[in-house]
Design a protein around this motif. Structure first.
Motif, PDB file in Angstrom:
ATOM      1  N   ARG A  62       0.847  -1.187   0.000  1.00 57.37           N
ATOM      2  CA  ARG A  62       0.000   0.000   0.000  1.00 57.37           C
ATOM      3  C   ARG A  62       0.889   1.245   0.000  1.00 57.37           C
ATOM      4  NH1 ARG A  62      -4.978  -1.202   3.137  1.00 57.37           N
ATOM      5  NH2 ARG A  62      -5.390  -2.183   1.122  1.00 57.37           N
ATOM      6  N   VAL A  63       0.654   2.119  -0.967  1.00 60.51           N
ATOM      7  CA  VAL A  63       1.460   3.328  -1.147  1.00 60.51           C
ATOM      8  C   VAL A  63       0.622   4.547  -0.778  1.00 60.51           C
ATOM      9  CG1 VAL A  63       2.743   4.752  -2.798  1.00 60.51           C
ATOM     10  CG2 VAL A  63       2.825   2.240  -2.969  1.00 60.51           C
ATOM     11  N   CYS A  64       1.216   5.446   0.001  1.00 59.69           N
ATOM     12  CA  CYS A  64       0.529   6.665   0.437  1.00 59.69           C
ATOM     13  C   CYS A  64       1.343   7.880  -0.024  1.00 59.69           C
ATOM     14  CB  CYS A  64       0.380   6.658   1.958  1.00 59.69           C
ATOM     15  SG  CYS A  64      -0.496   8.091   2.599  1.00 59.69           S
ATOM     16  N   PRO A  65       1.002   8.501  -1.178  1.00 60.57           N
ATOM     17  CA  PRO A  65       1.773   9.627  -1.719  1.00 60.57           C
ATOM     18  C   PRO A  65       1.297  10.963  -1.158  1.00 60.57           C
ATOM     19  CG  PRO A  65       0.235   8.779  -3.365  1.00 60.57           C
ATOM     20  CD  PRO A  65      -0.050   8.059  -2.088  1.00 60.57           C
ATOM     21  N   ASN A  66       2.036  11.492  -0.206  1.00 56.91           N
ATOM     22  CA  ASN A  66       1.703  12.774   0.418  1.00 56.91           C
ATOM     23  C   ASN A  66       2.269  13.922  -0.406  1.00 56.91           C
ATOM     24  OD1 ASN A  66       0.572  11.894   3.194  1.00 56.91           O
ATOM     25  ND2 ASN A  66       2.490  10.749   3.040  1.00 56.91           N
ATOM     26  N   PHE A  67       1.396  14.763  -0.942  1.00 61.29           N
ATOM     27  CA  PHE A  67       1.825  15.979  -1.637  1.00 61.29           C
ATOM     28  C   PHE A  67       1.440  17.167  -0.772  1.00 61.29           C
ATOM     29  CE2 PHE A  67       1.090  13.934  -6.090  1.00 61.29           C
ATOM     30  CZ  PHE A  67       2.168  13.092  -5.879  1.00 61.29           C
ATOM     31  N   ASN A  68       2.443  17.900  -0.308  1.00 59.07           N
ATOM     32  CA  ASN A  68       2.184  19.083   0.504  1.00 59.07           C
ATOM     33  C   ASN A  68       1.952  20.310  -0.377  1.00 59.07           C
ATOM     34  OD1 ASN A  68       2.917  17.152   2.499  1.00 59.07           O
ATOM     35  ND2 ASN A  68       3.517  18.806   3.857  1.00 59.07           N
ATOM     36  N   ALA A  69       2.302  21.484   0.104  1.00 63.95           N
ATOM     37  CA  ALA A  69       1.937  22.724  -0.578  1.00 63.95           C
ATOM     38  C   ALA A  69       2.752  22.984  -1.834  1.00 63.95           C
ATOM     39  CB  ALA A  69       2.107  23.900   0.389  1.00 63.95           C
ATOM     40  N   GLY A  70       4.018  22.525  -1.890  1.00 62.00           N
ATOM     41  CA  GLY A  70       4.929  22.985  -2.930  1.00 62.00           C
ATOM     42  C   GLY A  70       5.478  24.348  -2.562  1.00 62.00           C
ATOM     43  N   THR A  71       6.530  24.766  -3.253  1.00 60.78           N
ATOM     44  CA  THR A  71       7.174  26.032  -2.896  1.00 60.78           C
ATOM     45  C   THR A  71       6.299  27.237  -3.185  1.00 60.78           C
ATOM     46  OG1 THR A  71       8.256  26.066  -5.066  1.00 60.78           O
ATOM     47  CG2 THR A  71       9.510  25.134  -3.218  1.00 60.78           C
ATOM     48  N   GLY A 112      -7.132  19.767   5.643  1.00 60.56           N
ATOM     49  CA  GLY A 112      -8.160  18.755   5.457  1.00 60.56           C
ATOM     50  C   GLY A 112      -7.872  17.699   4.404  1.00 60.56           C
ATOM     51  N   PRO A 113      -7.533  18.103   3.168  1.00 62.14           N
ATOM     52  CA  PRO A 113      -7.384  17.102   2.110  1.00 62.14           C
ATOM     53  C   PRO A 113      -6.264  16.102   2.399  1.00 62.14           C
ATOM     54  CG  PRO A 113      -7.603  19.301   1.187  1.00 62.14           C
ATOM     55  CD  PRO A 113      -7.419  19.477   2.660  1.00 62.14           C
ATOM     56  N   VAL A 114      -6.531  14.831   2.141  1.00 58.88           N
ATOM     57  CA  VAL A 114      -5.568  13.754   2.374  1.00 58.88           C
ATOM     58  C   VAL A 114      -5.214  13.105   1.042  1.00 58.88           C
ATOM     59  CG1 VAL A 114      -6.355  13.316   4.719  1.00 58.88           C
ATOM     60  CG2 VAL A 114      -7.431  12.109   2.805  1.00 58.88           C
ATOM     61  N   PRO A 115      -4.152  12.291   1.007  1.00 57.85           N
ATOM     62  CA  PRO A 115      -3.757  11.672  -0.254  1.00 57.85           C
ATOM     63  C   PRO A 115      -4.609  10.452  -0.576  1.00 57.85           C
ATOM     64  CG  PRO A 115      -2.279  10.986   1.471  1.00 57.85           C
ATOM     65  CD  PRO A 115      -3.215  11.992   2.098  1.00 57.85           C
ATOM     66  N   PRO A 116      -4.585  10.021  -1.848  1.00 56.49           N
ATOM     67  CA  PRO A 116      -5.235   8.760  -2.188  1.00 56.49           C
ATOM     68  C   PRO A 116      -4.366   7.581  -1.760  1.00 56.49           C
ATOM     69  CG  PRO A 116      -4.131   9.628  -4.104  1.00 56.49           C
ATOM     70  CD  PRO A 116      -3.964  10.654  -3.016  1.00 56.49           C
ATOM     71  N   THR A 117      -4.900   6.379  -1.872  1.00 54.13           N
ATOM     72  CA  THR A 117      -4.140   5.161  -1.621  1.00 54.13           C
ATOM     73  C   THR A 117      -3.884   4.461  -2.943  1.00 54.13           C
ATOM     74  OG1 THR A 117      -5.077   4.860   0.582  1.00 54.13           O
ATOM     75  CG2 THR A 117      -4.135   2.929  -0.465  1.00 54.13           C
ATOM     76  N   LEU A 118      -2.629   4.092  -3.177  1.00 54.49           N
ATOM     77  CA  LEU A 118      -2.249   3.379  -4.398  1.00 54.49           C
ATOM     78  C   LEU A 118      -1.796   1.980  -4.004  1.00 54.49           C
ATOM     79  CD1 LEU A 118      -1.626   3.342  -7.450  1.00 54.49           C
ATOM     80  CD2 LEU A 118       0.642   4.269  -6.895  1.00 54.49           C
ATOM     81  N   ASN A 119      -2.493   0.956  -4.465  1.00 48.39           N
ATOM     82  CA  ASN A 119      -2.156  -0.425  -4.147  1.00 48.39           C
ATOM     83  C   ASN A 119      -1.329  -1.055  -5.267  1.00 48.39           C
ATOM     84  OD1 ASN A 119      -3.548  -0.515  -1.668  1.00 48.39           O
ATOM     85  ND2 ASN A 119      -5.482  -0.839  -2.728  1.00 48.39           N
ATOM     86  N   VAL A 120      -0.218  -1.679  -4.873  1.00 53.58           N
ATOM     87  CA  VAL A 120       0.643  -2.394  -5.819  1.00 53.58           C
ATOM     88  C   VAL A 120       0.548  -3.878  -5.503  1.00 53.58           C
ATOM     89  CG1 VAL A 120       2.979  -2.689  -6.710  1.00 53.58           C
ATOM     90  CG2 VAL A 120       2.184  -0.413  -6.007  1.00 53.58           C
ATOM     91  N   SER A 121      -0.033  -4.658  -6.398  1.00 54.30           N
ATOM     92  CA  SER A 121      -0.170  -6.103  -6.214  1.00 54.30           C
ATOM     93  C   SER A 121       1.070  -6.798  -6.753  1.00 54.30           C
ATOM     94  CB  SER A 121      -1.416  -6.616  -6.947  1.00 54.30           C
ATOM     95  OG  SER A 121      -2.582  -6.018  -6.418  1.00 54.30           O
ATOM     96  N   LEU A 122       1.722  -7.587  -5.883  1.00 50.93           N
ATOM     97  CA  LEU A 122       2.935  -8.294  -6.276  1.00 50.93           C
ATOM     98  C   LEU A 122       2.581  -9.640  -6.901  1.00 50.93           C
ATOM     99  CD1 LEU A 122       5.202  -7.651  -3.154  1.00 50.93           C
ATOM    100  CD2 LEU A 122       4.998  -6.274  -5.240  1.00 50.93           C
TER     101      LEU A 122
END
Length: 316
Positions: A62-71, A112-122
Motif C-alpha cells: 500500500r502506497v501513500c503519496p503525500n503531496f504538501n503545498a509545494g514552494t 483537510g485534504p488527504v492523499p489517495p491510496t495506491l495499491n501495488v499487487s505483487l
C-alpha cells in the motif's frame, strides 16, 4: 527390571524472515506549457505517479503519496495551491479524480485534504501501478501578468510512504518514506484578442453634406502587454486612411470615406504603427475604442448598397 528407551524425533523447521518491501517512484510532474488566461476558464492537465515495488510473494503493498503545498504555497484550507512568478500567484490545485472535486493532499500538512491510496499487487515478488494526478489552473485569473509560474515539490513537499497491506495511510505514517520530486509549471505568454462592430453609415440620398457614424473596436490583452491597433486600407488598399472606398456590388462605383481616432475627425486611423495607429496596454479585460467614420461631401453615385471590408490587426 527392564529398561525402556524412547526416541523422540523432532522436525526442525527453519523459516527465514519475510522479504522486506522496496519501492521506487517516478512522477512526470505537470507542465501546462503555454496557457491563455484571457477566456477566464479553468485549464486542465494530468500527470502520472508510478510505483514499482518488490517484496514477498503475492502480497499487496500500500502506497501513500503525500503531496504538501509545494514552494508556491497553499491557502488555509488546501482548496487551492499557487504557482509563483515573483510575487504574482497563479491559483491551481492537484486532484485525485477527473472531476477535480477531491484535492490530492497530505497526511503531514495539517490541512483537510488527504492523499489517495495506491495499491501495488505483487506477482512473484514484483509489481507496479500508476495513479493519475489531475491538475487544474483555476478560472477567473485574467488580470495576471505574463511570465512563467512555478511550484517545486521536493523534500517534505513530496513524502511517499509505503508498507504491506493491511497497513493504511493513517497507520503507516511515514514508513519507508521516499522523496519523489516534481514540478508544477505554466507559462503565460502575451496574448490578445480583438472584435469589432460594423461601421454603418445608414441610408443617404444626396452626399452634399458629411455623413458620420461610429463603431467599437474591443481589444483584450494579457495584463501589462503593450499593443497597437491597425486598421487596413480596405478593399482598395488605401494608403491614406481618409481615402478608403466603399464599392457597389459590381465594383464599378465608389464612395470615399475615412476612419478616425477622434470625434473631430482630425486624426486618421490607419496601419502605420507609431504614426496613425492606436496604442494601449492590456489589463486582462476588454478595452473598448471608438472608431469615427466620415463620408465627406462628394458626387453622389447611383443608388445602391456600398460596402468595404476593414481588417483590424493588433500587434503586441
Amino acid at each position: 527390571m527392564r529398561l525402556r528407551f524412547f526416541i523422540f524425533a523432532f522436525a526442525l523447521l527453519a523459516a527465514g524472515p519475510a522479504m522486506a518491501q522496496s519501492c521506487t517512484f517516478t512522477n512526470t510532474g505537470l507542465n501546462w506549457a503555454n496557457i491563455d488566461l484571457l477566456p477566464g476558464t479553468a485549464i486542465d492537465l494530468t500527470g502520472t505517479l508510478t510505483a514499482t515495488c518488490t517484496g514477498t510473494g503475492n502480497r499487496t503493498i500500500r502506497v501513500c503519496p503525500n503531496f504538501n503545498a509545494g514552494t508556491g504555497g497553499v491557502n488555509g484550507t488546501g482548496s487551492e495551491r499557487y504557482m509563483l512568478n515573483g510575487a504574482n500567484q497563479l491559483r491551481y490545485n492537484l486532484y485525485q479524480d477527473n472531476a477535480r472535486s477531491v484535492v490530492w493532499g497530505s497526511r503531514t500538512w495539517g490541512l483537510g485534504p488527504v492523499p489517495p491510496t495506491l495499491n501495488v499487487s505483487l506477482s512473484g515478488g514484483n509489481g507496479s501501478n500508476s495513479a493519475t494526478i489531475y491538475g487544474r489552473i483555476l478560472s477567473a485569473q485574467t488580470g495576471l501578468p505574463t511570465g512563467t509560474y512555478t511550484s517545486v515539490f521536493s523534500g517534505a513537499h513530496t513524502q511517499v510512504a509505503y508498507d504491506y497491506s493491511p497497513a493504511t495511510c493513517v497507520s503507516m505514517g511515514l514508513s519507508n518514506v521516499t522523496n519523489v520530486p516534481f514540478t508544477a509549471q505554466a507559462t503565460y505568454p502575451a496574448t490578445c484578442t480583438v472584435t469589432a462592430t460594423n461601421l454603418d453609415f445608414g441610408s443617404e440620398g444626396v452626399l452634399n453634406m458629411a455623413v458620420t457614424t461610429t463603431n467599437a473596436v474591443s481589444v483584450t490583452c494579457s495584463s501589462g502587454s503593450g499593443y497597437s491597433i491597425s486598421l487596413s486600407g480596405g478593399n482598395a488598399a488605401a494608403v491614406d486612411p481618409t481615402q478608403r472606398k466603399m464599392a457597389n456590388g459590381g465594383n464599378t462605383e465608389f464612395i470615399t470615406y475615412g476612419i478616425y481616432q477622434d470625434l473631430n475627425h482630425t486624426m486618421p486611423w490607419g496601419s502605420t504603427i507609431g504614426s496613425n495607429t492606436v496604442a494601449g496596454s492590456g489589463n486582462g479585460s476588454a478595452q473598448i475604442y471608438t472608431a469615427y467614420g466620415r463620408v465627406p461631401p462628394q458626387t453622389t453615385p447611383s443608388a445602391q448598397t456600398y460596402t468595404d471590408t476593414i481588417i483590424v490587426t493588433v500587434t503586441y
